[in-house]
Structure formats: C-alpha cells, structure tokens
Design an enzyme around this catalytic site. Sequence first.
Site, mmCIF file in Angstrom:
data_model
loop_
_atom_site.group_PDB
_atom_site.id
_atom_site.type_symbol
_atom_site.label_atom_id
_atom_site.label_comp_id
_atom_site.label_asym_id
_atom_site.label_seq_id
_atom_site.Cartn_x
_atom_site.Cartn_y
_atom_site.Cartn_z
ATOM 1 N N CYS A 61 -7.032 -28.598 11.443
ATOM 2 C CA CYS A 61 -8.261 -29.389 11.606
ATOM 3 C C CYS A 61 -7.983 -30.886 11.459
ATOM 4 O O CYS A 61 -8.712 -31.713 12.005
ATOM 5 C CB CYS A 61 -9.314 -28.922 10.608
ATOM 6 S SG CYS A 61 -9.956 -27.286 11.018
ATOM 7 N N GLY A 67 -10.810 3.686 0.889
ATOM 8 C CA GLY A 67 -11.624 4.503 1.778
ATOM 9 C C GLY A 67 -12.866 3.810 2.283
ATOM 10 O O GLY A 67 -13.839 4.455 2.682
ATOM 11 N N ASP A 123 -2.825 8.257 -1.743
ATOM 12 C CA ASP A 123 -4.173 8.841 -1.719
ATOM 13 C C ASP A 123 -4.498 9.361 -0.333
ATOM 14 O O ASP A 123 -3.794 9.068 0.629
ATOM 15 C CB ASP A 123 -5.217 7.780 -2.122
ATOM 16 C CG ASP A 123 -5.251 6.612 -1.148
ATOM 17 O OD1 ASP A 123 -4.191 6.296 -0.556
ATOM 18 O OD2 ASP A 123 -6.317 6.006 -0.966
ATOM 19 N N CYS A 180 -7.513 -28.189 6.437
ATOM 20 C CA CYS A 180 -6.213 -27.632 6.840
ATOM 21 C C CYS A 180 -5.497 -28.560 7.815
ATOM 22 O O CYS A 180 -6.086 -29.453 8.414
ATOM 23 C CB CYS A 180 -6.375 -26.230 7.414
ATOM 24 S SG CYS A 180 -6.736 -26.146 9.186
ATOM 25 N N GLN A 191 -11.430 7.242 -4.637
ATOM 26 C CA GLN A 191 -11.945 7.700 -3.341
ATOM 27 C C GLN A 191 -13.290 8.400 -3.564
ATOM 28 O O GLN A 191 -13.937 8.145 -4.572
ATOM 29 C CB GLN A 191 -10.914 8.618 -2.668
ATOM 30 C CG GLN A 191 -9.648 7.882 -2.185
ATOM 31 C CD GLN A 191 -9.888 7.052 -0.931
ATOM 32 O OE1 GLN A 191 -10.955 7.114 -0.295
ATOM 33 N NE2 GLN A 191 -8.886 6.246 -0.559
ATOM 34 N N GLY A 250 0.991 3.715 2.186
ATOM 35 C CA GLY A 250 1.255 4.303 3.490
ATOM 36 C C GLY A 250 0.211 5.324 3.876
ATOM 37 O O GLY A 250 0.104 5.719 5.029
ATOM 38 N N ASP A 276 -8.023 -7.634 0.328
ATOM 39 C CA ASP A 276 -7.116 -7.907 1.439
ATOM 40 C C ASP A 276 -7.833 -7.519 2.708
ATOM 41 O O ASP A 276 -8.715 -6.656 2.672
ATOM 42 C CB ASP A 276 -5.838 -7.064 1.329
ATOM 43 C CG ASP A 276 -6.088 -5.626 1.753
ATOM 44 O OD1 ASP A 276 -6.616 -4.858 0.941
ATOM 45 O OD2 ASP A 276 -5.807 -5.284 2.910
ATOM 46 N N ASP A 323 0.866 -1.177 0.000
ATOM 47 C CA ASP A 323 0.000 0.000 0.000
ATOM 48 C C ASP A 323 0.909 1.234 0.000
ATOM 49 O O ASP A 323 2.123 1.112 0.085
ATOM 50 C CB ASP A 323 -0.955 -0.031 1.191
ATOM 51 C CG ASP A 323 -0.222 0.030 2.525
ATOM 52 O OD1 ASP A 323 1.024 0.103 2.529
ATOM 53 O OD2 ASP A 323 -0.891 -0.002 3.569
ATOM 54 N N CYS A 336 -13.125 -28.614 7.002
ATOM 55 C CA CYS A 336 -11.887 -27.928 6.615
ATOM 56 C C CYS A 336 -10.766 -28.942 6.414
ATOM 57 O O CYS A 336 -10.607 -29.873 7.199
ATOM 58 C CB CYS A 336 -11.492 -26.921 7.696
ATOM 59 S SG CYS A 336 -9.932 -26.081 7.372
ATOM 60 N N HIS A 384 -5.550 -21.939 10.448
ATOM 61 C CA HIS A 384 -6.912 -22.356 10.090
ATOM 62 C C HIS A 384 -7.691 -21.231 9.404
ATOM 63 O O HIS A 384 -8.323 -21.447 8.371
ATOM 64 C CB HIS A 384 -7.695 -22.854 11.311
ATOM 65 C CG HIS A 384 -9.160 -22.949 10.995
ATOM 66 N ND1 HIS A 384 -9.691 -24.000 10.271
ATOM 67 C CD2 HIS A 384 -10.177 -22.066 11.188
ATOM 68 C CE1 HIS A 384 -10.977 -23.764 10.052
ATOM 69 N NE2 HIS A 384 -11.298 -22.609 10.607
HETATM 70 ZN ZN ZN Z 1 -8.992 -25.847 9.462
#
Ligand code: ZN
Length: 380
Positions: A326, A233, A145, A323, A206, A93, A283, A91, A321, A352
């Site tokens: 899990c 924004g 920005d 992962c 923006q 800043g 994000d 980004d 899940c 997770h």
């Molecule tokens: Zn998981």
Amino acid sequence: MSFSFQVEAVCGAARAGRLVTPHGEVRTPVFMPVGTVGSVKGLSQELLEELGVEILLNNTYHLYLRPGVETVRQLGGVQRFMAWDRPILTDSGGFQVFSLNELRRLNEDGVQFRSHLDGSLHFFSPETSLAAEIGLGADIVMAFDECTEYPADHARARHSMELTARWARRSKDYFEAHKQAVPWFERPLGPEGRSGQRQALFGIVQGGMYPDLRAESADRTLEIGFDGYAIGGLSVGEPRERTWEIVSRTLPRLPEDKPRYVMGVGTPQEIVEYVRLGVDMMDCVLPTRAARHGLLYTSHGRLNIKNACFARDEGPIDPACGCRVCARYSRAYLRHLYCSQELLAQVLNTVHNLAHYLDIMRRVRETIISGEFASTHPAV
Ligand SMILES: [Zn+2]
C-alpha cells in the site's frame, strides 16, 4: 521449560497472552498463516518475518507425501529445512485425508488413503500421524482426529466423536513414549535455545454441529490432558451461525490456563469476534487463497482488484494500511498485474492480505491489554 502459556490481560472474555515454545515466543491472540507444503504460497520467509509473523502452520499430510518425513528429519526438522527460525504448528493430517481423499477407508485403527500426487496407498493412524509430526519437529503438534462431515446425523456424529476420543488417547500415549525422537531434541536451537526441549501436543474437540456431543468431547479430551485445546471440524459447509454457536458454547468448557485454538477460521470480522469469545489461536487459508484470486481485504471491506473501476485508480489498496504494498503500488498497477497473470500479483496481493490480518490481531491485542477492546471493537 519447553512450552508454556500465560494469560497477561483479559477484557471481557477476550485474552492477551504469550506462548513460549522451543523456537520462540508467540503473542496471542494470534493468526497463523498457512504454509501448506512448508511455504506460504508466494512469500519468502524474509517477507513473513518483515510482516511480523510469529508462528506458521504446516500441513503434515503434504510434507509426509513430499519431501517425506525422513528427509525433513535428517535435515534437522521443518524449521531448519525451510530456514524459518520461529515457531511452527503442524496439523495431524486428518483434515486433509478427510477433505482431499475420496478413496479413503476408515476403521478403528486409522484411515487408508491414496496420495493425491501419484495415487500410492498410505495409512494414517494416531501412531503414524504422531510419528510424522514428531519427525517433522514442529513446536506444536495436533492429535489425530476424525473431522466429522457436514451434514451428519446425531448418531453418526456421536460415533465419529467417540472415535476421535479414542484416537486422542492413542495420540497422547504415542507422543509420551516417543517425544524425545524430535529432530532437535539433542541439538541447541539457535542463540537462546537449549537442547532437551520438547514439542507441545494439543487435543481436538469434535462432535459435529451438536452442542451436547461437543460438550462430551471437550470433557473427554480434557480428561486425557493436553498442552492446549483446539475446536476442530468447523468450516466444513455449515452456516456461519452454527460455527459461531458451536465455538461460543464449547469455549467455556476449556480450561482458562491453556491456549484455545479454533481451526480453519475466518474472515477479518470473524477473527475479531472469536477473540471476543476467548479464542487465542486461529489459522485460515482465506487471506492467502483470496489474495491469489485478486480478493483483497481492507478496512472498508473486501475489494476485487480485477474490477474495471480500478483500471486508472492511483490510490493504494487501503489508505489505512501500513504495508509495503500500500505504501508503493497503485490499484491500477495491481489490477494490471492481476489481469496480465503476473506472478508478482500473487506476491503483492498476499503481502497485503496477510498484513491486514496481522494488523487486526496486533490492534486487538493492544486494546485487550489497554482495556479498550470492547469500545474499539464493538460487537457486530
Ligand atoms: Zn496494504
């Protein structure tokens, strides 16, 4: 070709695509975990790779203050510094300066602020921010920005939007004049990399919570011309319906052949809804921050691992899940780790939650390509 974006499939407004960057490809739609200071808190780069993370976000503000841009530049750029051989986005800043700094002073030229680390005075302008982003050497960098505060009246939001438009022009001009200063410009980038590659610069729309200002901001940002377009924004305290309205009304104004990035969203349900509108990149600190507070996202909603009801629960966080957490650990053990304030609790919870987010995006992408997105992900 340093940077390109192709849409490979569409399903309604939802798109599946592919970003090509100097440090590799990113399949979109993509959720980017936040690695604030060059680290996703609690997770090693090995774990991020195992989770299938294709791109990370780093915060310029934090890396600029510590360890400093020049240090990272001399170490070959942020990818080499953090031993992460995949794409990174930084980004500008701007958001951090506006959200972390009560002592900031803003004028046409830029914004003066105090370091949250030692109180020292610093100045960010479109030029100094882009200089920092070029020095850090992320694959995708953002224009500088002003993040309009919420609430802001129409006149204030207009003033702020116009400042962002002027700063976008200055960001672009500085970038064009200095893009060859990126640390890896003249170095080969791993086995498939070539020298002479450049960063991609994204512009940011923006305009506060006013659709007319957002529309004007989009037009003015497009006029300057960027490699991709972000809607910034948002998530600054407004009700979620407003966020939704702004995104849904702004997206159609952005070009179809460029990546569209909504900054700082959202919950697992929300990221699917943004994809439905045609967003390619997102994000959010939510999955990692929530994990550190014991809040875990599952296919049946969110659970709070510190609740007493899990004290003797032998089941995994989420039976659906796949992962590694899990597959191995019980809710009872994870609750114990959390209540004992063990570092391992943060690591396992973060693994997770990120797995859950990345899994959602993988499935969403697959169903866009197979044409089943709308039927497998009905609108909520
Ligand atoms: Zn998981």
